[in-house]
Design an enzyme around this catalytic site. Sequence first.
Site, short mmCIF file in Angstrom:
data_model
loop_
_atom_site.label_atom_id
_atom_site.label_comp_id
_atom_site.label_asym_id
_atom_site.label_seq_id
_atom_site.Cartn_x
_atom_site.Cartn_y
_atom_site.Cartn_z
N LYS A 1 0.86 -1.19 0.00
CA LYS A 1 0.00 0.00 0.00
C LYS A 1 0.90 1.24 0.00
O LYS A 1 1.69 1.44 0.92
CB LYS A 1 -0.90 0.00 1.23
CG LYS A 1 -1.91 1.14 1.24
CD LYS A 1 -2.89 0.99 2.40
CE LYS A 1 -4.04 1.98 2.30
NZ LYS A 1 -3.65 3.37 2.21
N GLU B 1 -1.03 4.64 -7.69
CA GLU B 1 -0.61 5.65 -6.71
C GLU B 1 0.76 6.15 -7.16
O GLU B 1 1.66 5.35 -7.43
CB GLU B 1 -0.54 4.96 -5.34
CG GLU B 1 -0.46 5.87 -4.17
CD GLU B 1 -1.81 6.28 -3.59
OE1 GLU B 1 -2.87 5.86 -4.09
OE2 GLU B 1 -1.79 7.09 -2.63
N PHE C 1 -2.07 -0.30 -9.77
CA PHE C 1 -2.66 -1.50 -9.16
C PHE C 1 -3.91 -1.98 -9.88
O PHE C 1 -4.51 -2.95 -9.46
CB PHE C 1 -2.88 -1.33 -7.66
CG PHE C 1 -3.55 -0.06 -7.23
CD1 PHE C 1 -4.91 0.11 -7.39
CD2 PHE C 1 -2.81 0.96 -6.65
CE1 PHE C 1 -5.53 1.26 -6.99
CE2 PHE C 1 -3.41 2.13 -6.24
CZ PHE C 1 -4.79 2.28 -6.41
N LYS D 1 -7.70 -3.41 3.41
CA LYS D 1 -6.40 -2.82 3.76
C LYS D 1 -6.04 -3.12 5.21
O LYS D 1 -6.93 -3.28 6.05
CB LYS D 1 -6.41 -1.31 3.51
CG LYS D 1 -7.37 -0.55 4.38
CD LYS D 1 -7.49 0.91 3.98
CE LYS D 1 -8.60 1.57 4.76
NZ LYS D 1 -8.93 2.89 4.32
P1 AMP Z 1 -7.11 4.89 2.67
O1 AMP Z 1 -6.83 6.20 2.00
O2 AMP Z 1 -6.36 4.64 3.92
O3 AMP Z 1 -8.60 4.62 2.78
O4 AMP Z 1 -6.58 3.72 1.71
C1 AMP Z 1 -7.06 3.52 0.43
C2 AMP Z 1 -6.14 4.18 -0.58
O5 AMP Z 1 -4.90 3.50 -0.62
C3 AMP Z 1 -6.64 4.10 -1.98
O6 AMP Z 1 -7.56 5.15 -2.24
C4 AMP Z 1 -5.36 4.23 -2.80
O7 AMP Z 1 -5.15 5.60 -3.11
C5 AMP Z 1 -4.26 3.80 -1.85
N1 AMP Z 1 -3.50 2.64 -2.29
C6 AMP Z 1 -2.17 2.54 -2.20
N2 AMP Z 1 -1.73 1.37 -2.65
C7 AMP Z 1 -2.81 0.67 -3.07
C8 AMP Z 1 -2.99 -0.63 -3.64
N3 AMP Z 1 -1.98 -1.45 -3.86
N4 AMP Z 1 -4.26 -1.01 -3.94
C9 AMP Z 1 -5.31 -0.18 -3.70
N5 AMP Z 1 -5.18 1.05 -3.15
C10 AMP Z 1 -3.95 1.47 -2.84
#
Ligand code: AMP
Length: 591
Positions: free
Chosen positions: A252, A302, A342, A423
């Site tokens: 991530k 990302e 991704f 996540k």
């Molecule tokens: P959060 O912002 O904590 O809700 O986490 C989700 C965000 O992580 C997504 O909106 C993406 O921008 C980011 N992200 C980073 N790496 C990945 C990945 N490998 N797969 C999906 N999302 C990712």
Amino acid sequence: MKFRDLSDYYEKLSSISSRLEMIDLLAEMFSRAGKDEVRGIIYITQGVLAPPFEGIEFGMAEKMVEEAVAFSTGCTKKEVEVEYRKAGDMGKAAGLIKGRSRSRGLSSNELSVNQVHRSMLKIATTAGGGSKDLKIKMLASLLSQSSPLEAKYIVKYTMDELRLGLGDATILEALAAAYCGGRKHKAQLERAYNLCSDLGLVGEVAAAEGLVGISGFKVTLFKPIRPALAERLPTAEQIMERMGGTCAVEQKYDGFRCQIHKDGSKVKIFSRRLEDTTPMFPDLAAAVVNEIGEKSLILDGEALAYNNVTNEFLPFQETIQRKRKHNISEKVEQLPLHLFAFDIMSLGGKDLISEPYSKRRKALEATLAGSATMSPATMILASSPKELEDFFEKSVEEGLEGIVAKQLESEYVAGARKFSWIKMKRSYKGELSDTLDLVVVGYYLGRGMRSDFKFGGLLCATYNEKKDAFETISRIGTGFTEKQMSELQGILGKEVVREKPPRVESIVHPDFWVYPRHVVTVRADEITKSPTHTCGMEEGGGSGRVGLALRFPRLVGDEAIRKDKGPEDATTTKEVIEMYRNQKRVRAEDS
Ligand code: AMP
């Protein structure tokens, strides 16, 4: 449809608080509109000129609108200003002045909704030398053709103060009722919306072709897809249990979410909020053209500052410096970006959105094989909690945020947070393992030293998707830096509304209400039951008339307001209930 009729509907809608009644009234409004009027009506109702990703803004400062009102009614600017101060709302003031003015009797009542929408679009897109005066004249001309009620809504629209309390979900439900055989078909309309992010287009297709047209909706190049989002779980065991077998686990990355559309040499990059951010990333846009052989595609990924020589990720604080509108080329040199892609949703004109993850991943790897600036997110296949946990630890050691696990069979779920992506982030001892993104619905005055800033805390809410409403979860009163306080006061101070805004569900009363628009990121120690907050009250997150609240909440980040998130992107009530349950489960397992 006459703009007069639309204004009547807005007047009625502003006095209703029941969501079902709102949907009925909106559906009636749509069924009275011509097929070629639905698009304009939707944009006006949303308070925009075009789908938000086109970035067309009114560009009318308060003083310009004041001048147009004065010009069209024969009042002085001073008189308009006095009325505005009394009414606290420029639209109301314009209606009142118009009602008293000599031109009142000249109202033609003939303005159509399309005329108003087209005129406003023309005003907004008028630019260059002398455009300020031209804009004022054009608005004044529109106002002089309007009745007092029409003037009220034209001005509210221009000033972004329509505030009808209608979320996208409510408009979609009304469209389903009006054109697609009933509210029960709302999911199909939502799907279409998630694929194109253009509510006006969805309305137009629904009106012209009904459910058949809506069901046939496909992804379209240069219309951003609403991004897929991840659910969260705190342990590897829970993730594996939920995945139900071998799954993909990706690193991530913490940078800028980029949705890239390419057709030949034309490239657009959209942010998580679907804003067109192409000018900010010329290096990425060039790499998409020069390093990818495929003519057309849509990628999700990302982008972060990355040292290609040492293979090191730079911290988010470095990456964020690329977020700027000026001197971009200088920063491109200093902090080149790398895209970790991704997902791939379209390739060579073929829609991949419903294909399983495993197939999309193969297509992604093949597409990026020759690129130096872009690579697929690092991924392993995990069949046990231990494998997932080891990969998570390794990722954290490398300075990343954590991992995202993905079901191998899952399609790309546009616009939704589903358990096909889960996540897990770095956790901090004694704290909730994840932060919450909350919507600011009010604020408090400061006492003592803080009163210098006229700011003493925030009232924050979660988004309840089912109700399309915001439920309070926390008053945040401590831990602000001076910079955050002056930022918040500067922004919120200008947006105070007199009454609790529609769609906000609250038992507590802050010193000032603000329209739910801004998102802040909050860390807390735990989630507790609370009789004073409405978050989850009806879902039984707490039981009976008890909601959920945060213990020791504090803001995260240097800048207080998250510019990349809109109110509907905030943490949902459902997620908070889930986090509350997990917290209880982890505690029970620990004891
Ligand atoms: P959060 O912002 O904590 O809700 O986490 C989700 C965000 O992580 C997504 O909106 C993406 O921008 C980011 N992200 C980073 N790496 C990945 C990945 N490998 N797969 C999906 N999302 C990712």
